[in-house]
Write a protein that holds these residues in place. Structure first.
Motif, short mmCIF file in Angstrom:
data_model
loop_
_atom_site.label_atom_id
_atom_site.label_comp_id
_atom_site.label_asym_id
_atom_site.label_seq_id
_atom_site.Cartn_x
_atom_site.Cartn_y
_atom_site.Cartn_z
N MET A 128 0.77 -1.01 0.05
CA MET A 128 -0.12 -0.08 0.04
C MET A 128 1.01 1.07 -0.06
SD MET A 128 -3.01 1.34 -0.13
CE MET A 128 -4.26 -0.02 0.21
N ASP A 129 1.78 1.06 0.99
CA ASP A 129 2.87 2.40 0.94
C ASP A 129 3.44 2.84 -0.60
OD1 ASP A 129 2.30 2.90 3.55
OD2 ASP A 129 3.74 1.86 4.54
N SER A 130 3.89 1.65 -0.98
CA SER A 130 4.58 1.53 -2.36
C SER A 130 3.55 2.32 -3.41
CB SER A 130 5.28 0.48 -2.70
OG SER A 130 4.30 -0.59 -2.92
N ALA A 131 2.52 1.85 -3.36
CA ALA A 131 1.57 2.37 -4.48
C ALA A 131 1.29 3.75 -4.11
CB ALA A 131 0.15 1.72 -4.36
N ARG A 132 1.07 4.26 -2.93
CA ARG A 132 0.97 5.71 -2.66
C ARG A 132 2.10 6.52 -2.89
NH1 ARG A 132 2.23 9.00 2.08
NH2 ARG A 132 0.43 10.43 2.31
N SER A 133 3.28 5.94 -2.69
CA SER A 133 4.46 6.94 -3.01
C SER A 133 4.50 6.88 -4.50
CB SER A 133 5.70 5.97 -2.54
OG SER A 133 5.75 5.96 -1.05
N GLU A 134 4.19 6.00 -5.13
CA GLU A 134 4.21 5.89 -6.59
C GLU A 134 3.31 6.90 -7.36
OE1 GLU A 134 3.52 3.33 -10.54
OE2 GLU A 134 3.46 2.28 -8.52
N ILE A 135 1.90 7.02 -6.60
CA ILE A 135 1.07 7.90 -7.16
C ILE A 135 1.59 9.52 -6.83
CG2 ILE A 135 -1.32 8.86 -6.67
CD1 ILE A 135 -2.10 5.94 -6.13
N LEU A 136 2.07 9.65 -5.70
CA LEU A 136 2.25 11.04 -5.21
C LEU A 136 3.66 11.40 -6.17
CD1 LEU A 136 2.25 10.80 -1.55
CD2 LEU A 136 0.80 12.07 -2.93
N ALA A 137 4.48 10.34 -6.62
CA ALA A 137 5.71 10.89 -7.43
C ALA A 137 5.26 11.16 -8.64
CB ALA A 137 6.53 9.42 -7.30
N ARG A 138 3.87 10.60 -9.35
CA ARG A 138 3.57 10.86 -10.46
C ARG A 138 2.97 12.11 -10.42
NH1 ARG A 138 0.27 5.47 -12.79
NH2 ARG A 138 2.32 3.94 -12.60
N ILE A 139 2.19 12.70 -9.47
CA ILE A 139 1.59 13.89 -9.39
C ILE A 139 2.86 15.06 -9.15
CG2 ILE A 139 0.61 15.54 -7.72
CD1 ILE A 139 -1.18 12.97 -6.75
N ARG A 140 3.74 14.79 -8.37
CA ARG A 140 4.89 15.76 -8.67
C ARG A 140 5.54 15.98 -9.97
NH1 ARG A 140 5.69 13.43 -3.27
NH2 ARG A 140 7.00 11.83 -4.01
N ALA A 141 5.58 14.86 -10.66
CA ALA A 141 6.33 14.91 -11.82
C ALA A 141 5.35 15.52 -12.95
CB ALA A 141 6.51 13.39 -12.26
N ALA A 142 3.78 15.44 -12.84
CA ALA A 142 3.19 16.08 -13.84
C ALA A 142 3.16 17.73 -13.28
CB ALA A 142 1.69 15.57 -13.65
N ARG A 143 3.45 17.95 -12.23
CA ARG A 143 3.30 19.45 -11.66
C ARG A 143 4.65 20.18 -12.25
NH1 ARG A 143 3.75 20.84 -6.43
NH2 ARG A 143 3.15 22.77 -7.11
N GLY A 144 5.68 19.43 -12.32
CA GLY A 144 6.78 19.95 -12.90
C GLY A 144 7.23 20.87 -11.62
N SER A 145 7.96 22.00 -12.14
CA SER A 145 8.77 22.86 -11.31
C SER A 145 7.82 24.00 -10.87
CB SER A 145 9.81 23.54 -11.87
OG SER A 145 9.69 24.00 -13.25
N ARG A 146 6.33 23.88 -11.43
CA ARG A 146 5.64 25.01 -11.18
C ARG A 146 5.23 25.53 -9.59
NH1 ARG A 146 -0.44 24.88 -13.04
NH2 ARG A 146 -0.54 23.52 -11.53
N PRO A 147 5.62 26.26 -9.04
CA PRO A 147 5.44 26.87 -7.67
C PRO A 147 3.91 26.69 -7.24
CG PRO A 147 5.72 28.85 -8.62
CD PRO A 147 5.93 27.49 -9.72
N ALA A 148 4.09 26.19 -5.89
CA ALA A 148 2.64 25.96 -5.22
C ALA A 148 1.73 27.25 -5.22
CB ALA A 148 2.86 25.44 -3.98
N ASN A 149 2.35 28.38 -5.35
CA ASN A 149 1.52 29.36 -5.10
C ASN A 149 1.41 30.27 -6.66
OD1 ASN A 149 4.06 30.30 -5.51
ND2 ASN A 149 4.13 31.98 -3.84
N ALA A 150 1.42 29.45 -7.72
CA ALA A 150 1.43 30.03 -8.91
C ALA A 150 -0.10 30.54 -9.07
CB ALA A 150 1.69 28.94 -9.94
N SER A 151 -0.04 31.84 -9.67
CA SER A 151 -1.28 32.43 -10.25
C SER A 151 -2.08 31.29 -11.02
CB SER A 151 -1.25 33.50 -10.49
OG SER A 151 -0.42 33.77 -11.81
#
Length: 205
Positions: free
Chosen positions: A1-24
């Motif tokens: 379960m932990d590995s699946a969660r980590s994989e999903i979060l890693a994909r989300i971070r990759a999809a967001r790229g370097s855009r800052p969290a407070n981007a307009s």
């Protein structure tokens, strides 16, 4: 379960790229509408939801509240503790939510009377935020009848305009007509998730 969660979060971070969290975020959709009579449009849209709507003046308001409750043969009505005194008309046992009422006490009442935070003309929606004259969310979801007072100055034309007047951290309840749902055969059932009857007093010119 932990590995699946980590994989999903890693994909989300990759999809967001370097855009800052407070981007307009671009807001290119319409944020304002020109309508000749927002109040009339609101009344029309609310009526389309099978709600009962009355247009009244400020001076008429207490009498019209009394008339609405008498037609319902209401004897005990729930209200937030800060409901304006003129709205607490005679001939009614007012169950003020102070100290907080129990679920059974709210359920046994004949209805609830509140104000609102804002209303949307285009969608016929009333928004409650637990602010002045609105009370806890439970007060408007448990009773079978809700009498809501909407002042003209609280009516905005569009949803974006209404949202600008709301605090997103408050408990928001959007009411578009009486509570209704349909089963798989599209048989309409009212009163499942909230009041079966919504009556609105629109105060203004």
């Amino acid at each position: 379960m932990d590995s699946a969660r980590s994989e999903i979060l890693a994909r989300i971070r990759a999809a967001r790229g370097s855009r800052p969290a407070n981007a307009s975020v671009p807001r290119e959709y319409d944020t304002a509408r020109a309508v000749d009579d927002p109040l009339a449009l609101f009344v029309e849209r609310v009526e389309e939801y099978r709600a009962v709507v009355h247009r009244v003046s400020e001076e008429e308001l207490p009498e019209r509240i009394h008339d609405c409750l008498m037609r319902r043969e209401a004897s005990a009505v729930v209200a937030p503790p800060d409901l304006p005194e003129p709205w607490r008309v005679g001939g009614i046992r007012w169950l003020l939510d102070e100290p907080p009422l129990t679920v059974s006490e709210v359920d046994s009442a004949d209805g609830v009377v509140t104000g609102c935070a804002v209303a949307v003309a285009e969608t016929g929606t009333i928004v409650l935020d637990a602010g002045l004259a609105q009370g806890r969310r439970m007060l408007t979801l448990v009773p079978d009848y809700h009498l809501c007072v909407v002042h003209a100055e609280r009516i905005e034309v569009s949803v974006p305009e209404a949202l600008r007047r709301l605090d997103p951290v408050r408990p928001l309840t959007f009411v578009s007509g009486p509570s209704a749902t349909s089963d798989i055969e599209l048989d309409r059932v009212e009163g499942v998730h909230g009041p079966r009857t919504l009556e609105v007093l629109v105060v203004g010119a």
